[in-house]
Design a protein around this motif. Structure first.
Motif, PDB file in Angstrom:
ATOM      1  N   VAL B  73     143.773   4.555 113.169  1.00 59.17           N
ATOM      2  CA  VAL B  73     143.973   3.368 114.006  1.00 59.17           C
ATOM      3  C   VAL B  73     145.183   2.603 113.486  1.00 59.17           C
ATOM      4  CG1 VAL B  73     142.909   1.268 114.908  1.00 59.17           C
ATOM      5  CG2 VAL B  73     141.480   3.241 114.333  1.00 59.17           C
ATOM      6  N   ARG B  74     146.135   2.390 114.360  1.00 64.71           N
ATOM      7  CA  ARG B  74     147.368   1.729 113.958  1.00 64.71           C
ATOM      8  C   ARG B  74     147.124   0.267 113.606  1.00 64.71           C
ATOM      9  NH1 ARG B  74     153.037   2.175 115.179  1.00 64.71           N
ATOM     10  NH2 ARG B  74     153.807   0.103 115.753  1.00 64.71           N
ATOM     11  N   GLY B  75     147.733  -0.187 112.514  1.00 65.03           N
ATOM     12  CA  GLY B  75     147.635  -1.604 112.159  1.00 65.03           C
ATOM     13  C   GLY B  75     147.305  -1.849 110.703  1.00 65.03           C
ATOM     14  N   GLY B  76     146.202  -1.309 110.237  1.00 67.16           N
ATOM     15  CA  GLY B  76     145.815  -1.477 108.838  1.00 67.16           C
ATOM     16  C   GLY B  76     145.776  -2.926 108.409  1.00 67.16           C
ATOM     17  N   ASN B  77     146.408  -3.219 107.294  1.00 69.06           N
ATOM     18  CA  ASN B  77     146.429  -4.602 106.805  1.00 69.06           C
ATOM     19  C   ASN B  77     147.576  -5.404 107.402  1.00 69.06           C
ATOM     20  OD1 ASN B  77     144.179  -5.011 105.026  1.00 69.06           O
ATOM     21  ND2 ASN B  77     145.081  -3.443 103.719  1.00 69.06           N
ATOM     22  N   ALA B  78     148.319  -4.768 108.339  1.00 70.53           N
ATOM     23  CA  ALA B  78     149.513  -5.443 108.852  1.00 70.53           C
ATOM     24  C   ALA B  78     149.345  -5.985 110.263  1.00 70.53           C
ATOM     25  CB  ALA B  78     150.702  -4.484 108.817  1.00 70.53           C
ATOM     26  N   VAL B  79     148.101  -6.053 110.760  1.00 66.02           N
ATOM     27  CA  VAL B  79     147.907  -6.662 112.070  1.00 66.02           C
ATOM     28  C   VAL B  79     148.216  -8.147 111.934  1.00 66.02           C
ATOM     29  CG1 VAL B  79     146.183  -7.256 113.810  1.00 66.02           C
ATOM     30  CG2 VAL B  79     146.257  -4.953 112.874  1.00 66.02           C
ATOM     31  N   ALA B  80     148.995  -8.658 112.885  1.00 63.42           N
ATOM     32  CA  ALA B  80     149.541 -10.020 112.760  1.00 63.42           C
ATOM     33  C   ALA B  80     148.482 -11.048 112.388  1.00 63.42           C
ATOM     34  CB  ALA B  80     150.232 -10.409 114.060  1.00 63.42           C
ATOM     35  N   GLY B  81     148.870 -11.968 111.558  1.00 65.78           N
ATOM     36  CA  GLY B  81     147.958 -12.978 111.019  1.00 65.78           C
ATOM     37  C   GLY B  81     148.285 -13.119 109.549  1.00 65.78           C
ATOM     38  N   GLU B  82     147.905 -14.244 108.976  1.00 62.92           N
ATOM     39  CA  GLU B  82     148.282 -14.479 107.582  1.00 62.92           C
ATOM     40  C   GLU B  82     147.198 -14.046 106.605  1.00 62.92           C
ATOM     41  OE1 GLU B  82     151.391 -15.464 106.357  1.00 62.92           O
ATOM     42  OE2 GLU B  82     151.726 -14.814 108.413  1.00 62.92           O
ATOM     43  N   GLN B  83     146.090 -13.496 107.161  1.00 67.57           N
ATOM     44  CA  GLN B  83     144.952 -13.155 106.323  1.00 67.57           C
ATOM     45  C   GLN B  83     145.214 -11.883 105.511  1.00 67.57           C
ATOM     46  OE1 GLN B  83     141.411 -14.652 106.393  1.00 67.57           O
ATOM     47  NE2 GLN B  83     141.779 -13.590 104.464  1.00 67.57           N
ATOM     48  N   THR B  84     145.202 -12.012 104.191  1.00 69.14           N
ATOM     49  CA  THR B  84     145.332 -10.828 103.352  1.00 69.14           C
ATOM     50  C   THR B  84     143.978 -10.142 103.208  1.00 69.14           C
ATOM     51  OG1 THR B  84     147.238 -11.566 102.107  1.00 69.14           O
ATOM     52  CG2 THR B  84     145.759 -10.089 100.968  1.00 69.14           C
ATOM     53  N   GLY B  85     143.989  -8.816 103.336  1.00 71.76           N
ATOM     54  CA  GLY B  85     142.761  -8.051 103.090  1.00 71.76           C
ATOM     55  C   GLY B  85     141.836  -7.945 104.279  1.00 71.76           C
ATOM     56  N   LEU B  86     142.293  -8.371 105.477  1.00 68.31           N
ATOM     57  CA  LEU B  86     141.413  -8.286 106.649  1.00 68.31           C
ATOM     58  C   LEU B  86     141.164  -6.833 107.049  1.00 68.31           C
ATOM     59  CD1 LEU B  86     139.844  -9.975 108.678  1.00 68.31           C
ATOM     60  CD2 LEU B  86     141.863  -9.997 110.155  1.00 68.31           C
ATOM     61  N   GLY B  87     142.226  -6.030 107.036  1.00 67.23           N
ATOM     62  CA  GLY B  87     142.072  -4.616 107.369  1.00 67.23           C
ATOM     63  C   GLY B  87     141.106  -3.930 106.420  1.00 67.23           C
ATOM     64  N   PHE B 194     150.272  -8.183 104.025  1.00 64.78           N
ATOM     65  CA  PHE B 194     149.699  -6.846 103.888  1.00 64.78           C
ATOM     66  C   PHE B 194     149.930  -6.241 102.509  1.00 64.78           C
ATOM     67  CE2 PHE B 194     153.949  -6.318 105.709  1.00 64.78           C
ATOM     68  CZ  PHE B 194     154.508  -5.384 104.855  1.00 64.78           C
ATOM     69  N   ALA B 195     150.786  -6.884 101.703  1.00 62.36           N
ATOM     70  CA  ALA B 195     151.170  -6.240 100.452  1.00 62.36           C
ATOM     71  C   ALA B 195     150.796  -7.026  99.215  1.00 62.36           C
ATOM     72  CB  ALA B 195     152.672  -5.979 100.449  1.00 62.36           C
ATOM     73  N   ARG B 196     150.335  -8.280  99.382  1.00 64.64           N
ATOM     74  CA  ARG B 196     150.138  -9.051  98.156  1.00 64.64           C
ATOM     75  C   ARG B 196     148.743  -8.890  97.565  1.00 64.64           C
ATOM     76  NH1 ARG B 196     147.774 -13.907  98.986  1.00 64.64           N
ATOM     77  NH2 ARG B 196     147.652 -14.665 101.145  1.00 64.64           N
ATOM     78  N   MET B 197     148.639  -9.222  96.299  1.00 64.69           N
ATOM     79  CA  MET B 197     147.362  -9.107  95.614  1.00 64.69           C
ATOM     80  C   MET B 197     146.397 -10.124  96.210  1.00 64.69           C
ATOM     81  SD  MET B 197     146.124  -9.546  91.632  1.00 64.69           S
ATOM     82  CE  MET B 197     147.509  -9.099  90.798  1.00 64.69           C
ATOM     83  N   ASP B 202     141.441 -15.650  99.406  1.00 64.39           N
ATOM     84  CA  ASP B 202     141.668 -14.714 100.521  1.00 64.39           C
ATOM     85  C   ASP B 202     140.359 -14.063 100.925  1.00 64.39           C
ATOM     86  OD1 ASP B 202     144.442 -14.976 100.705  1.00 64.39           O
ATOM     87  OD2 ASP B 202     144.775 -13.572  99.067  1.00 64.39           O
ATOM     88  N   ILE B 203     139.634 -13.581  99.935  1.00 63.87           N
ATOM     89  CA  ILE B 203     138.407 -12.846 100.224  1.00 63.87           C
ATOM     90  C   ILE B 203     137.370 -13.784 100.839  1.00 63.87           C
ATOM     91  CG2 ILE B 203     136.508 -11.540  99.182  1.00 63.87           C
ATOM     92  CD1 ILE B 203     138.639 -10.642  97.037  1.00 63.87           C
ATOM     93  N   ASN B 204     137.247 -14.967 100.257  1.00 62.29           N
ATOM     94  CA  ASN B 204     136.240 -15.905 100.748  1.00 62.29           C
ATOM     95  C   ASN B 204     136.509 -16.397 102.164  1.00 62.29           C
ATOM     96  OD1 ASN B 204     134.163 -16.110  98.912  1.00 62.29           O
ATOM     97  ND2 ASN B 204     135.400 -17.357  97.523  1.00 62.29           N
ATOM     98  N   SER B 205     137.775 -16.392 102.578  1.00 58.39           N
ATOM     99  CA  SER B 205     138.081 -16.972 103.883  1.00 58.39           C
ATOM    100  C   SER B 205     137.931 -15.974 105.042  1.00 58.39           C
ATOM    101  CB  SER B 205     139.503 -17.549 103.868  1.00 58.39           C
ATOM    102  OG  SER B 205     140.420 -16.491 103.734  1.00 58.39           O
TER     103      SER B 205
END
Lengths: 449, 697
Positions: B73-87, B194-197, B202-205
């Motif tokens: 599925v195209r997108g991974g962690n880079a689907v638009a939005g500022e949320q890190t780790g959503l994918g 999509f690339a930051r630690m 991030d996880i809690n939100s």
């Protein structure tokens, strides 16, 4: 994301993975059968050939029946050290070129040492079969054992120990488990051994070890791939016939006393990231029928997210980052282990122990359900269908079956032995082996920081 | 008769010997055997078909009784939005409840048929893999389709997921490699979500709604492809896929992806300070070819020569391992995703050779981009690459994934048909051209995770060093001129904080004792640490440890105005006259308070932030003693850390003791690989001291 990465890494580092115990395969139901041909050279070398045309490649596997259990207690690490020396070169293969030769031909090679055996595997495009036979026959016929090679490998083995054991979280698990479970037998030390003994050994001792164990009558050669059987037979003879037979190798004779082996030990290491608890019990040798029931038991306890350990400790109670169990079967004895890594540094190991104890008590007292039994059988069947995905794996399994059972065809019937295990056998082996008198407990706790 | 018979036998023997000689000639052991004619290499057959709803399927036949499916599925962690780790969260929670099944029910069902369904997210895609025996494949495919079409993302499972991720993150952050991976990512992609630690926040939100939205937008047949491997005919394969996925509806439009790309900024030398490191994780990073760049395949050959093919004696290994013995397994690789390509060369080396190793890696990169590779070295790597490709063809799942990736990344459809040709026609000029293109100094950066106090200065020879903490946030350092306080003021304030100069100078005898924990590599020992000092240069130090219930003296140090000695495990350590003089000078009681009298000088280096606190960094010099660096807390003005040569002492929990002076309750002494932690320290001020204690036996 994060956690899975850590978990698999931690376990792999500990030197265990389920795949590590050589898995055999199956003629059960719709499972494919591995056809093979076996013959013995005059010098005693047993050869197994099997055709597999799924790709234009061929794999050789040479099994020497020498592992750490064949070592003297004051010369541990010898068998593994030899695995390294065998890459140093031979009379006709210059130093440090074995890797280059194989990889330059587009092939891969590897070797490993266990408590029971040393294995060498080469995989090459089929037009380079002779290269593989040349290298393996040279190794068996005239490996060069001199000061240069020994000195070089002494340093390399020390580095290997550092990177695999000393600097890795839980890197010492195997050593500690062996020390207590194998106490009083040649299984009490591990293949990596102690650096001091390798340092103390003389060049003459290394030559003697080679002469004693690296002989055709102590080896099995398995060859699997896109080959012509008759042509390959001729080639094998041409390369291996001239190697002289050696004196008969006598294997150490011992078995584990089950029970009377309880120990509890706390281990504090700088590199331990989270507290961990290890339980290990002595079990019978790999050929014993109970070792099959133990394989099913581990499947019930630890395979998949519906397994008892995962369900209770990781999912419901969230005490463990990872909880698993695994059997480890060897030629003369075995062990059954459980491992739980705490969720957080503050997590007490007593809580983990309480849960593990309850899980063990339950399987001992009530056995397993019909549903769990069928699930384990289905999982085992799947696992076995998956176990021959490469020519190398096939060659290794054939050689293994020949070396320990004098019957390569055993790989086709192994699933039958697993499927013959009855539901009540699983409760029975839990009661027979998972006892407190037989239990070694290792507690990995955190250093004071 | 007899004679004749013997003769015949003799002649026969000659023949036999000749025959053997003939066989022996066939295998001339002294030469590498010639290879037979190379086998034909052709990419295995596969079938592509598209369902009415737009789902593209790649099918590879496999005679084994197993089936595998992989949905990309195209997108991974880079689907638009500022949320890190959503994918990552979506991938993990897909299998934790779907349709009528709870997470637990789902696990029971998939385990019961011996199957497995796993999902994971990368920067640009989520991939789900299902596998199992063909005889149970209907049950497995049913669950697979359910996970893809109707995941529930239950709140209870999301809560568990967050807790586990936060614990996992804490454990992972203790490992240098983990920090290094994310530091590399940050250097390459900046702060792209999509690339930051990920952080705890991030996880809690992550909310259930966000997961549902992500699924709704991305999980659609037109935004996905399926690879199928199994014992089917192509017709059966199509029927099988249609049965489970024909009803899957496409979303109205494909989700927007974040934009981003590899761009090395101005920070060329990044040092992540990990004060406990004895080894530095060195990474040299730069741009690399993207998936569709024409030189990508040949760049793999460049890498194979440089740091890829280990057994071939690649240049990195020959240099760092063979020639210098600095590291066990250095490596390098080119990698790519939808945002572009990158290059990483990596080596873990001990602190003291960090800069030397970096120097050598740079030298090898320059050689690669400056000199034509020799034909022999090139051929070896070409042969190896071709052979590896050939051997990979035996794996049908790999074949299916390759076809799927061709489609995903937009490679030419005959990419694998031409691969061997591209390898074998590569010239030394091609290699040089590619190395020149990617190994340009101004496009590359050095990333090191290691102990800044030991390696920072050495790194400065490569350029200005940017300092990050373990959370990869910049450590603020302020130069001396910006601090607004001078070194002598800072020193006076420190003496005041410790109880005042006069009070400190009134101490003529000081004894201390605490519980010690000694870490030396894998060994860890419990014991005691004791120190007695008397005016002016008298000192006794003793470290003991418990060995299987017995107390043993590990180390003793004696200083008595004109004599000095050290005893380690019963052995006197040989000392030069200079060593003796240094030890005597350093043993001065309450030395900080006597600095003026001892003609010592202080110099302010700057302000440094460590773990949220600011420290004044003060260099102390006096004759006959090694330079000391004091880290003085900017608020409390108590010393926090002292560096002297290879020794570092860190103080904790200052407390008031007799005489109104302040001393630490705990301290940590680091010396090379050895670390001694001392806690619960008790003090006696101006008590009676047996002077004999300062004299070595």
């Amino acid at each position: 994301m994060v956690n899975t990465k850590v978990c698999t890494k931690l376990l792999a580092l500990a030197g265990f993975s389920v795949a590590a115990s050589t898995v055999m395969v199956s003629a059960h139901g719709d499972m494919p059968v591995v056809e093979y041909e076996k013959f013995t050279l005059d010098n005693g070398l047993r050869v197994i050939l099997s055709v597999d045309t799924s790709a234009p490649v061929v794999a050789t596997f040479v099994h020497y029946h020498v592992g750490s259990k064949n070592e003297r207690p004051d010369r541990t690490g010898f068998a593994h050290f030899f695995e390294h020396l065998m890459f140093e070169g031979t009379k006709h293969i210059p130093r440090n070129t074995v890797d280059k030769l194989v990889q330059g031909a587009g092939g891969r090679l590897n070797a490993y040492t266990t408590f029971d055996e040393t294995g060498y595997q080469i995989e090459v495009p089929k037009n380079e079969l002779k290269l593989a036979l040349w290298i393996e026959s040279e190794r068996m016929l005239h490996a060069v054992i001199n000061e240069t090679g020994v000195e070089t490998q002494r340093a390399v083995v020390k580095e290997e120990r550092k990177s695999r054991l000393d600097n890795q979280p839980y890197g010492s698990i195997l050593e500690n488990v062996a020390k207590y479970v194998g106490a009083g037998t040649p299984y009490e030390w591990t293949p990596i051994g102690s650096a001091q003994y390798i340092d103390q050994a003389t060049i003459e001792e290394f030559r003697q070890f080679y002469k004693q164990f690296y002989v055709p009558n102590n080896a099995v050669l398995a060859l699997v791939g896109d080959i012509d059987i008759e042509e390959t037979k001729k080639l094998v003879k041409a390369y291996f016939d001239e190697i002289p037979r050696g004196a008969e190798v006598k294997q150490p004779d011992f078995t584990f006393d089950i029970g009377k082996n309880a120990v509890e030990e706390e281990i504090v290491e700088e590199q331990t990231p989270l507290p961990a608890l290890i339980y290990a019990w002595r079990t019978p040798q790999q050929s014993h029928p109970d070792s099959y029931a133990l394989q099913l038991l581990t499947t019930v306890l630890a395979q998949g997210e519906s397994s008892r350990l995962y369900r209770t400790m990781v999912d419901e109670k969230q005490l463990a980052l990872q909880a698993t169990s695994f059997p480890f079967s060897l030629e003369k004895g075995g062990l059954f282990a459980m491992l739980a890594i705490s969720r957080s540094p503050a997590q007490s190991l007593d809580e983990l122990a309480e849960e593990l104890d309850a899980i063990i008590e339950k399987v001992r007292g009530e056995g397993i359900t019909d549903q769990e039994f069928q699930r384990a059988r289905n999982q085992i069947e799947t696992q076995y269908a998956n176990s021959f995905n490469s020519v190398v794996e096939k060659a290794r399994a054939l050689a293994h079956a020949e070396a320990y059972y004098a019957d390569p065809g055993r790989i086709n019937t192994e699933i039958d032995r697993l499927m013959a295990v009855r539901k009540e056998d699983i409760q029975r082996v839990a009661n027979a082996y998972l006892t407190t008198e037989n239990l070694v407990v290792l507690k990995y706790t955190l250093p004071n920081r | 008769m007899k004679l004749i018979k013997g003769k015949v036998a003799f002649i026969f023997l000659i023949f036999a010997t000749m025959a053997e000689t003939l066989v022996a000639q066939q295998i001339d052991r002294s030469q590498r055997p010639e290879a037979d004619l190379a086998p034909e290499i052709s990419f295995p057959p596969y079938t592509t078909f598209i369902l009415d709803n737009g789902l593209k399927v790649f099918f590879v036949e496999d005679p084994r009784p197993l089936v595998t499916m992989r949905l990309l599925v195209r997108g991974g962690n880079a689907v638009a939005g500022e949320q890190t780790g959503l994918g990552d969260a979506v991938a993990d929670l897909l299998t934790k409840g779907s349709g009528e099944n709870s997470a637990q029910k789902f696990a029971e069902k998939i385990d019961f048929v011996g199957g497995s369904i796993l999902a994971s997210a990368s920067e640009d895609a989520i991939s789900l893999r299902a596998s199992g025996l063909k005889k149970y494949i209907e049950a497995i495919a049913g669950l697979f389709a359910q996970v893809i079409l109707e995941p529930r993302f239950p709140e209870t499972e999301l809560t568990k997921y967050k807790a586990l991720q936060i614990d996992g993150l804490e454990a992972s952050k203790k490992q240098a490699d983990f920090i290094a991976d994310y530091a590399v990512s940050k250097v390459l992609y900046g702060n792209a979500p999509f690339a930051r630690m990920p952080t705890k926040e991030d996880i809690n939100s992550i909310s259930r709604d966000a997961l549902l939205d992500y699924h709704k937008a991305s999980f659609s047949p037109k935004n996905s492809t399926l690879a199928l491997v199994g014992n089917f005919s192509p017709e059966e394969a199509k029927e099988f896929v249609e049965k489970y996925f024909a009803d899957w509806k496409s979303a109205s439009k494909a989700p927007q992806l974040l934009s981003g790309g590899v761009k090395i900024g101005n920070q060329k030398i990044v040092l992540v300070d990990r004060p406990t490191s004895v080894q530095s994780a060195v990474r040299i990073v730069g741009p690399g070819p993207g998936y569709t760049d024409h030189d990508r395949t040949r760049a793999f050959l460049v890498n194979s020569i440089f740091g890829g093919g280990t057994g071939l004696g690649n240049r990195l290994a020959m240099n760092l391992r063979e020639t210098h013995g600095w590291t066990y397994s250095p490596y390098s690789y080119f990698t790519a995703n939808l945002f572009g390509g990158s290059f990483v060369a990596a080596a873990d080396v001990r602190n003291s050779v960090t800069d030397s190793a970096i120097g050598e890696i740079i030298r090898e990169l320059e050689r690669m981009a400056g000199e034509r590779v020799l034909a022999e070295e090139l051929n070896l790597n070409v042969q190896s690459s071709v052979g590896n490709y050939l051997m990979s063809l035996a794996n049908p799942e790999r074949t299916a994934a390759r076809v799927q990736n061709i489609d995903f990344y937009g490679l030419p459809s005959d990419y694998y048909d031409k691969l061997v040709d591209v390898y074998t026609t590569t010239t030394a000029d091609d290699i040089l051209g590619i190395a020149r293109k990617y190994f340009q100094k101004e496009d590359m950066a050095v990333v090191v995770v290691g102990k800044a106090s030991e390696i920072r200065e050495d790194l400065e020879r490569f350029g200005e060093v940017t300092l990050w903490n373990e959370d990869l946030e910049p450590i603020r350092t302020v130069s001396a001129t910006q601090v607004g306080i001078d070194a002598n003021d800072a020193w006076e304030k420190m003496l005041d904080a410790m109880g005042g100069k006069a009070q400190l100078q009134s101490v003529t005898a000081l004894s201390m004792e605490g519980a010690a924990v000694l870490n030396a590599g894998p060994q860890k020992l419990q014991g005691t640490y004791k120190m007695v000092q008397a005016y002016r240069n008298k000192e006794f130090v003793e470290l003991t440890a418990q060995f299987s219930g017995q107390s043993m003296t590990l180390f003793q140090k004696f200083t008595n105005e004109t004599t000095a000695a050290q005893i380690q495990q019963g052995q006197k350590i040989p000392m030069s006259d200079e060593d003796v003089q240094k030890q005597i000078a350093a043993a001065h009681i309450m030395v900080e308070a006597w600095l003026n009298e001892l003609k010592g000088g202080v110099e302010l280096q700057g302000l440094k932030e460590i773990d949220g606190a600011e420290y004044l960094v003060v260099e102390v010099n006096r004759e006959g003693v090694d330079e000391h660096v004091y880290y003085i807390h900017s608020q409390t003005f108590l010393p926090y850390r002292i560096e002297a040569g290879e020794t570092v002492v860190i103080y904790s929990d200052w407390k008031e003791i007799d005489g109104g002076i302040m001393q630490p309750d705990g301290l940590t002494i680091q010396f090379g690989q050895v670390e001694i932690g001392v806690s619960n320290i008790s003090y006696t001020v101006n008590g009676t001291v047996d002077e004999k204690i300062f004299q070595a036996p």
